[in-house]
Design a protein around this motif. Structure first.
Motif, PDB file in Angstrom:
ATOM      1  N   TRP A   1       0.829  -1.207   0.000  1.00  0.00           N
ATOM      2  CA  TRP A   1       0.000   0.000   0.000  1.00  0.00           C
ATOM      3  C   TRP A   1       0.857   1.249   0.000  1.00  0.00           C
ATOM      4  CZ3 TRP A   1      -0.442  -3.883   3.691  1.00  0.00           C
ATOM      5  CH2 TRP A   1      -1.586  -4.676   3.622  1.00  0.00           C
ATOM      6  N   ILE A   2       0.233   2.340  -0.398  1.00  0.00           N
ATOM      7  CA  ILE A   2       0.805   3.665  -0.209  1.00  0.00           C
ATOM      8  C   ILE A   2      -0.146   4.438   0.698  1.00  0.00           C
ATOM      9  CG2 ILE A   2       2.125   3.754  -2.358  1.00  0.00           C
ATOM     10  CD1 ILE A   2      -0.134   5.357  -3.630  1.00  0.00           C
ATOM     11  N   LEU A   3       0.410   5.332   1.483  1.00  0.00           N
ATOM     12  CA  LEU A   3      -0.377   6.176   2.371  1.00  0.00           C
ATOM     13  C   LEU A   3      -0.292   7.601   1.864  1.00  0.00           C
ATOM     14  CD1 LEU A   3      -1.945   6.592   5.056  1.00  0.00           C
ATOM     15  CD2 LEU A   3       0.287   6.963   6.131  1.00  0.00           C
ATOM     16  N   LYS A   4      -1.447   8.218   1.621  1.00  0.00           N
ATOM     17  CA  LYS A   4      -1.504   9.598   1.133  1.00  0.00           C
ATOM     18  C   LYS A   4      -2.069  10.496   2.218  1.00  0.00           C
ATOM     19  CE  LYS A   4      -2.339   8.543  -3.740  1.00  0.00           C
ATOM     20  NZ  LYS A   4      -3.214   8.844  -4.889  1.00  0.00           N
ATOM     21  N   ASN A   5      -1.526  11.726   2.289  1.00  0.00           N
ATOM     22  CA  ASN A   5      -2.093  12.690   3.229  1.00  0.00           C
ATOM     23  C   ASN A   5      -3.337  13.319   2.599  1.00  0.00           C
ATOM     24  OD1 ASN A   5      -1.187  14.687   1.459  1.00  0.00           O
ATOM     25  ND2 ASN A   5       0.477  15.380   2.781  1.00  0.00           N
ATOM     26  N   ASP A   6      -3.926  14.276   3.303  1.00  0.00           N
ATOM     27  CA  ASP A   6      -5.172  14.894   2.832  1.00  0.00           C
ATOM     28  C   ASP A   6      -4.990  15.691   1.541  1.00  0.00           C
ATOM     29  OD1 ASP A   6      -6.567  13.795   4.929  1.00  0.00           O
ATOM     30  OD2 ASP A   6      -6.280  15.536   6.225  1.00  0.00           O
ATOM     31  N   ASP A   7      -3.735  16.059   1.231  1.00  0.00           N
ATOM     32  CA  ASP A   7      -3.447  16.793  -0.003  1.00  0.00           C
ATOM     33  C   ASP A   7      -3.139  15.858  -1.175  1.00  0.00           C
ATOM     34  OD1 ASP A   7      -3.744  19.258   1.296  1.00  0.00           O
ATOM     35  OD2 ASP A   7      -1.641  19.236   1.950  1.00  0.00           O
ATOM     36  N   GLY A   8      -3.154  14.538  -0.923  1.00  0.00           N
ATOM     37  CA  GLY A   8      -2.880  13.568  -1.968  1.00  0.00           C
ATOM     38  C   GLY A   8      -1.411  13.221  -2.125  1.00  0.00           C
TER      39      GLY A   8
ATOM     40  N   VAL B   1       4.729   4.021   2.850  1.00  0.00           N
ATOM     41  CA  VAL B   1       4.448   2.777   2.148  1.00  0.00           C
ATOM     42  C   VAL B   1       4.504   1.625   3.142  1.00  0.00           C
ATOM     43  CG1 VAL B   1       5.384   3.568  -0.064  1.00  0.00           C
ATOM     44  CG2 VAL B   1       6.878   2.382   1.537  1.00  0.00           C
ATOM     45  N   SER B   2       3.850   0.532   2.784  1.00  0.00           N
ATOM     46  CA  SER B   2       3.891  -0.668   3.604  1.00  0.00           C
ATOM     47  C   SER B   2       3.561  -1.861   2.720  1.00  0.00           C
ATOM     48  CB  SER B   2       2.879  -0.571   4.750  1.00  0.00           C
ATOM     49  OG  SER B   2       3.001  -1.664   5.620  1.00  0.00           O
ATOM     50  N   GLY B   3       4.002  -3.035   3.153  1.00  0.00           N
ATOM     51  CA  GLY B   3       3.693  -4.266   2.446  1.00  0.00           C
ATOM     52  C   GLY B   3       3.502  -5.381   3.450  1.00  0.00           C
ATOM     53  N   LEU B   4       2.718  -6.383   3.100  1.00  0.00           N
ATOM     54  CA  LEU B   4       2.398  -7.450   4.038  1.00  0.00           C
ATOM     55  C   LEU B   4       2.161  -8.752   3.289  1.00  0.00           C
ATOM     56  CD1 LEU B   4       1.469  -8.089   7.061  1.00  0.00           C
ATOM     57  CD2 LEU B   4      -0.829  -7.779   6.164  1.00  0.00           C
TER      58      LEU B   4
END
Length: 91
Positions: A57-64, A69-72
């Motif tokens: 996954w990628i994590l985006k803030n409120d501004d995009g 990042v993370s993986g599992l």
């Protein structure tokens, strides 16, 4: 914030770009081989998928803007988090 699964070329590129953003300006940093990460999460190229599943996954803030990042990997018996993606990388 928004968590987005890496499923296409745009999110894949954003996933890899995080490391470049974190380490920009560090003369000792050597970029990882993106193909190795991609292969690790490709069921056709990683034997782990015979006994489990995995995603990133990628994590985006409120501004995009991508801020982490993370993986599992998940096995049938429990969870195994790949060392390279053991924790969320945030900047």
């Amino acid at each position: 914030m928004q968590i987005v699964e890496v499923k296409d070329a745009v999110t894949r590129k954003a996933f890899h770009q995080v490391a470049y953003d974190i380490y920009k300006g560090d003369p000792n940093w050597v970029p990882p081989l993106e193909v190795m990460s991609d292969n690790a999460f490709d069921p056709a190229k990683n034997a782990f998928y015979k006994h489990g599943d995995g995603t990133r996954w990628i994590l985006k803030n409120d501004d995009g803007k991508v801020i982490g990042v993370s993986g599992l990997y998940q096995r049938e018996q429990g969870l195994h988090i790949q060392t390279a993606y053991r924790r969320m990388r945030l900047f």
